[in-house]
Design a protein around this motif. Structure first.
Motif, short mmCIF file in Angstrom:
data_model
loop_
_atom_site.label_atom_id
_atom_site.label_comp_id
_atom_site.label_asym_id
_atom_site.label_seq_id
_atom_site.Cartn_x
_atom_site.Cartn_y
_atom_site.Cartn_z
N ARG A 154 0.94 -1.12 -0.03
CA ARG A 154 0.04 0.07 -0.01
C ARG A 154 0.97 1.26 -0.13
N ALA A 168 12.46 -2.37 12.77
CA ALA A 168 11.99 -2.79 14.50
C ALA A 168 11.80 -4.12 14.73
N VAL B 169 7.95 -2.09 17.72
CA VAL B 169 8.10 -0.82 16.87
C VAL B 169 8.05 0.37 17.94
N HIS B 172 11.71 0.75 19.14
CA HIS B 172 12.59 1.17 18.20
C HIS B 172 12.31 2.68 17.61
N MET B 175 13.84 4.75 20.28
CA MET B 175 15.31 4.90 19.94
C MET B 175 15.62 5.91 18.99
N ILE B 176 15.10 5.78 17.84
CA ILE B 176 15.02 6.79 16.84
C ILE B 176 14.76 8.28 17.34
N ASP B 189 4.43 9.73 15.57
CA ASP B 189 4.79 8.94 15.16
C ASP B 189 4.31 7.49 15.32
N LYS B 193 2.17 4.54 13.20
CA LYS B 193 2.89 3.22 13.12
C LYS B 193 2.04 2.14 13.56
N ILE B 196 -0.59 1.82 10.77
CA ILE B 196 -0.01 0.71 9.72
C ILE B 196 -0.04 -1.05 10.40
N ILE B 197 0.37 -1.08 11.48
CA ILE B 197 0.49 -2.46 11.98
C ILE B 197 -0.95 -3.07 12.16
#
Lengths: 203, 203
Positions: A154, A168, B169, B172, B175-176, B189, B193, B196-197
């Motif tokens: 997508r 991750a 996720v 990580h 961390m980012i 953020d 995510k 999306i998951i």
DNA sequence: GGTCATAAATGACCACAGTCATATTTAAGT
DNA sequence: ACTTAAATATGACTGTGGTCATTTATGACC
């Protein structure tokens, strides 16, 4: 190659070989620089001419791993398979490779301070280094973009964000696997999680 | 409380307060135990009666954070909202909380060796400790299971595996965010995510 | 083969985390 | 108030990672 360069290379190599053997045998903390240099037949100060810190030996090791990962990646690029397959192959092959040297990886990840945090987002002076650290996520992002173009992934999400999610999960699964006493298959675990990420966890 | 207990508590507290201030001011590595004890008005050995290592100060800090996270979790449990909402609220609220003390978290995560690896899968002698470390993933797994029962999350996957993905996720991304110089919103953020998951990255 | 600038090796030295035998403080028993 | 055992504090000491001024090896040039 001059005698000098030759010798340097040999010494660097000897230090590295001896260190990694000793680390495996007695652990990182229990191996002193004194012991390493004694075994290598050099003075203590010489060690620090080759590696700035004891820890940097582990960095060096990591670099070699990255080199290998790059080749796995390149192997996938031009195959005529779906992007999902490419991503899965890539991550699973890395996992399979790691399965062969679990102990070494434990050393790498559990003894290092800073390196653990190679989230793929290191700030760094050199654009060179920067690329190097981000390389894993960027590789994945390339696959993701390709998949978006081909309509297999997508495209209403940012490819970088998707790559971050994949990385991750990969990274965390690696950590769990390294911590674990059980010897389940890391690569199979990876494979299952990739499936979930592609299909979503919602109904 | 006896005089003894009182004093112990005070000393422990003083060490901790002074250390965290100094760490913030000059960084972890640049603060020596000598300096801490001098400022706290105690002998060096006394420090190690309270904290087994310098690093353990950071562990102690982390424990306090975990306490807080637990309360955020508990706040969500009995709300009449979907499991996805609960998961999102939980992670986003943790993120929002962290956004208030980015510098401190950088200390916690970038200076510690072993602790970084609290993947939620630590082997430990005490079943007590074990639970403590796995607690984050277990919390998420509870939400996931609930969602599966209510038919809001696909139940053909293992709830623990799904929780691991979510945690991976989350971790990580943290961390980012901590590594990053830019000050984008960690909570947003996270939110993106999670979407999306849930929905999957496949078409 | 001799001279010299530079690269590399050396080990005494330093800084700092952590230890431990000893000294001091606390509080309970009498 | 005195005694005593246990808890707590102390700082000299140790082990190890890392530094640096000095010494030694190398090879370019004559």
């Amino acid at each position: 190659m001059s005698l000098r360069e030759q010798k340097k290379k040999e010494t660097r190599c000897r230090i590295f070989e001896i260190s990694s053997r000793m680390f495996r045998e007695k652990g990182f903390e229990n191996t002193t620089v004194d012991e390493i240099t004694k075994e290598a037949g050099i003075a203590k100060g010489t060690f620090f001419n080759y590696f700035p810190t004891k820890e940097s030996l582990l960095y060096y090791f990591r670099e070699q791993k990255e080199e290998f990962i790059r080749t796995i990646m390149n192997d996938q690029i031009s195959l005529g398979i779906s992007s999902r397959q490419k991503i899965e192959n890539f991550l699973v092959q890395v996992a399979e490779h790691y399965e062969k040297e679990r102990e070494l990886l434990r050393l790498l990840f559990f003894e290092q301070k800073k390196l653990l945090l190679t989230t793929g987002h290191e700030k760094s002076c050199h654009s060179d280094k920067r690329k190097k650290h981000e390389f894993f996520i960027n590789m994945l992002a390339d696959f993701v973009r390709e998949g978006m173009h081909k309509g297999e992934i997508r495209s209403d999400a940012d490819s970088k964000v998707v790559a971050e999610i994949l990385y991750a999960v990969y990274f965390h699964s690696l950590m769990i696997w390294l911590h674990s006493e059980k010897d389940y298959s890391f690569s199979k675990d990876m494979s299952a999680k990739i499936a979930i990420i592609f299909e979503g966890i919602g109904v």
